[in-house]
Design an enzyme around this catalytic site. Structure first.
Site, mmCIF file in Angstrom:
data_model
loop_
_atom_site.group_PDB
_atom_site.id
_atom_site.type_symbol
_atom_site.label_atom_id
_atom_site.label_comp_id
_atom_site.label_asym_id
_atom_site.label_seq_id
_atom_site.Cartn_x
_atom_site.Cartn_y
_atom_site.Cartn_z
ATOM 1 N N ARG A 39 0.815 -1.221 0.000
ATOM 2 C CA ARG A 39 0.000 0.000 0.000
ATOM 3 C C ARG A 39 0.846 1.267 0.000
ATOM 4 N NH1 ARG A 39 -5.271 -1.103 3.873
ATOM 5 N NH2 ARG A 39 -6.497 -2.112 2.246
ATOM 6 N N LYS A 199 -17.854 -17.288 3.631
ATOM 7 C CA LYS A 199 -19.307 -17.354 3.849
ATOM 8 C C LYS A 199 -20.110 -16.694 2.742
ATOM 9 C CE LYS A 199 -19.414 -17.623 8.861
ATOM 10 N NZ LYS A 199 -19.924 -16.936 10.044
ATOM 11 N N GLY A 354 -9.576 -9.275 0.567
ATOM 12 C CA GLY A 354 -8.475 -9.318 1.516
ATOM 13 C C GLY A 354 -7.610 -10.546 1.285
ATOM 14 N N GLY A 377 -12.409 -4.247 1.722
ATOM 15 C CA GLY A 377 -13.805 -3.863 1.890
ATOM 16 C C GLY A 377 -14.256 -2.846 0.854
HETATM 17 P P1 ADP Z 1 -11.654 -12.228 0.733
HETATM 18 O O1 ADP Z 1 -10.972 -11.563 1.900
HETATM 19 O O2 ADP Z 1 -10.708 -12.509 -0.388
HETATM 20 O O3 ADP Z 1 -12.877 -11.482 0.298
HETATM 21 P P2 ADP Z 1 -13.097 -13.957 2.519
HETATM 22 O O4 ADP Z 1 -12.752 -13.038 3.632
HETATM 23 O O5 ADP Z 1 -14.494 -14.035 2.102
HETATM 24 O O6 ADP Z 1 -12.160 -13.650 1.254
HETATM 25 O O7 ADP Z 1 -12.688 -15.439 2.922
HETATM 26 C C1 ADP Z 1 -11.379 -15.827 3.149
HETATM 27 C C2 ADP Z 1 -11.349 -17.063 4.004
HETATM 28 O O8 ADP Z 1 -12.147 -18.090 3.466
HETATM 29 C C3 ADP Z 1 -9.961 -17.628 4.112
HETATM 30 O O9 ADP Z 1 -9.460 -17.338 5.399
HETATM 31 C C4 ADP Z 1 -10.163 -19.119 3.891
HETATM 32 O O10 ADP Z 1 -9.520 -19.917 4.859
HETATM 33 C C5 ADP Z 1 -11.661 -19.290 3.984
HETATM 34 N N1 ADP Z 1 -12.126 -20.467 3.239
HETATM 35 C C6 ADP Z 1 -11.977 -20.740 1.951
HETATM 36 N N2 ADP Z 1 -12.479 -21.961 1.651
HETATM 37 C C7 ADP Z 1 -12.960 -22.482 2.811
HETATM 38 C C8 ADP Z 1 -13.593 -23.703 3.170
HETATM 39 N N3 ADP Z 1 -13.820 -24.665 2.269
HETATM 40 N N4 ADP Z 1 -13.931 -23.890 4.469
HETATM 41 C C9 ADP Z 1 -13.694 -22.919 5.383
HETATM 42 N N5 ADP Z 1 -13.104 -21.741 5.102
HETATM 43 C C10 ADP Z 1 -12.738 -21.503 3.828
HETATM 44 MG MG MG Z 2 -11.442 -11.430 3.958
#
Ligand code: ADP
Ligand code: MG
Length: 397
Positions: A39, A199, A354, A377
């Site tokens: 960043r 989720k 993230g 975010g």
């Molecule tokens: P981003 O930050 O890229 O938007 P999220 O915050 O939604 O992504 O999710 C990231 C998390 O999702 C990671 O820490 C990862 O461990 C978790 N994750 C991915 N696949 C699974 C799974 N099958 N079961 C549980 N957690 C998962």
């Molecule tokens: Mg995240």
């Protein structure tokens, strides 16, 4: 996509004192030094263009979530790293407002640069207190917002001050909005979105915004499990949200009912637990044969092959969310391969989020993507179609 806001390119900064909001909210290591300077480096183009143009600049940022003044969240390590990157010392002022700050800003000659101390040491920052915004503006002639990662927050240094000083967008803010906005407005077709992460509940607004725009949607990660439930499959001890099954079904119908391709996992890696202890007991299963005592931790090799076919055809790809528990090396294969496939594709590739950005950087593939967003975010809110207050406060050209 054309960016409609006034930018630093629309102003002659010569002789002006410029307050520049940057996002230096970077991770620190145990020794208190900057652990990842992405960043900081991302803000350099705006800093350089202003210095070269003869401006004197005061940089303002937050770091972490201090409750009042907290020496552990001082920007001192950031001033040091920025100084190394610029090849000159960047003095850190003891505060972001007050008489000392005003004096130091007045004393700045053209080409001078200082960093103000963590703006969140003052609770008025997050309250977007108008009086605090005026204090921040003291001594400055214009305001430049380059803090994309904080643009979804209406705080004094990101929004309030834009009503006090003539406001302009920085080059990073412009680049982020062009890349992410371009995905929404005029993506080259076919447009593929790959959405993973933990989720469904946190990604529903992203899905709702993307579904009408994409030609294909690939869903992986923990959130795919809820879609598998919606298909009537069992997911054992996987992370899933049974209360979101109806929403997952609606998205499924929306995609498939419009003749678009929905890629759900056809095979998965499942393990006794989603942490490193589960690695020894992990194996690949067809998606309708996941044992009740196991949890899905990654997409399987046949799923990757299907992803690869769609990625090869796509002209635009947006990726958010790891497709597995990539923090555990044994469960990182799917995420790593998605990163590699995107890096090798000739499509416009935009990564936002993230953990997904972290995965791309860990794979050393960030510079192979068209755009890797510096905002987690903020990137998601933009994709959701929301207005970012920090952007909205900047006048159009
Ligand atoms: P981003 O930050 O890229 O938007 P999220 O915050 O939604 O992504 O999710 C990231 C998390 O999702 C990671 O820490 C990862 O461990 C978790 N994750 C991915 N696949 C699974 C799974 N099958 N079961 C549980 N957690 C998962
Ligand atoms: Mg995240």
């Amino acid at each position: 996509m054309t960016f409609r806001k006034r930018t630093v390119e629309d102003v002659d900064p010569r002789g002006k004192r410029v307050l520049v909001r940057v996002d230096f909210n970077v991770p620190l290591n145990d020794a208190g030094a900057v652990a990842d300077d992405t960043r900081i480096r991302a803000a350099l183009p705006t800093i350089r263009v202003l210095l070269k143009g003869g401006a004197a600049i005061g940089l303002v940022s937050h770091l972490g979530r201090p409750a009042g003044r907290d020496p552990k969240l001082s920007l001192a390590p950031i001033a040091k790293r920025l100084g190394e990157l610029l090849g000159r010392a960047v003095p850190l002022l003891p505060d972001s407002v007050g008489p000392e700050m005003k004096k130091a800003v007045r004393a700045l000659a053209p080409g001078g640069i200082v960093l103000l101390e963590n703006v969140r040491f003052h609770p008025e920052e997050e309250k977007n207190d108008p009086a605090f915004a005026r204090e921040l503006a003291e001594g400055f002639d214009i305001y430049v917002n380059d803090a994309f990662g904080t643009a979804h927050r209406a705080h004094a240094s990101t929004e309030g001050v834009a009503h006090v000083l003539p406001a302009y967008a920085g080059l990073l803010l412009k680049k982020e909005l062009e890349a992410l906005g371009g995905i929404l407005e005029d993506p080259a077709k076919p447009f593929l979105a790959i959405i993973g992460g933990a989720k469904v509940s946190t990604k529903m607004d992203v899905l709702r915004s993307l579904v009408p725009r994409v030609d294909a949607l690939a869903i992986g990660g923990g959130m795919a499990n809820t879609f598998l439930l919606a298909r009537g499959l069992s997911v054992g001890r996987s992370l899933a949200e049974p209360d979101r099954v109806t929403e997952a079904r609606l998205v499924t119908d929306d995609v498939e009912g419009n003749g678009k391709e929905l890629l759900l996992p056809v095979d998965v890696l499942a393990a006794p637990s989603a942490d490193a202890d589960g690695a020894a007991g992990a194996a690949v299963y067809e998606v309708d044969e996941v044992p009740a005592h196991l949890a899905i931790v990654d997409i399987g090799p046949r799923t990757i092959d299907r992803y690869a076919q769609v990625i090869r055809r796509a002209k635009t790809i947006f990726w958010n969310g790891p497709v597995g528990v990539f923090e555990v090396p044994a469960f990182a294969s799917g995420t790593r391969q998605v990163a590699r496939l995107l890096a090798e594709s000739g499509a416009v590739t935009v990564v936002g989020g993230g953990e997904s950005v972290q995965a791309v950087e860990e794979a050393g593939l960030a510079d192979k993507m068209t755009h890797v967003s510096t905002g987690g975010g903020a990137a998601l809110e933009l994709i959701e179609g929301k207005t970012l207050p920090g952007v909205a406060a900047i006048p159009d050209r």
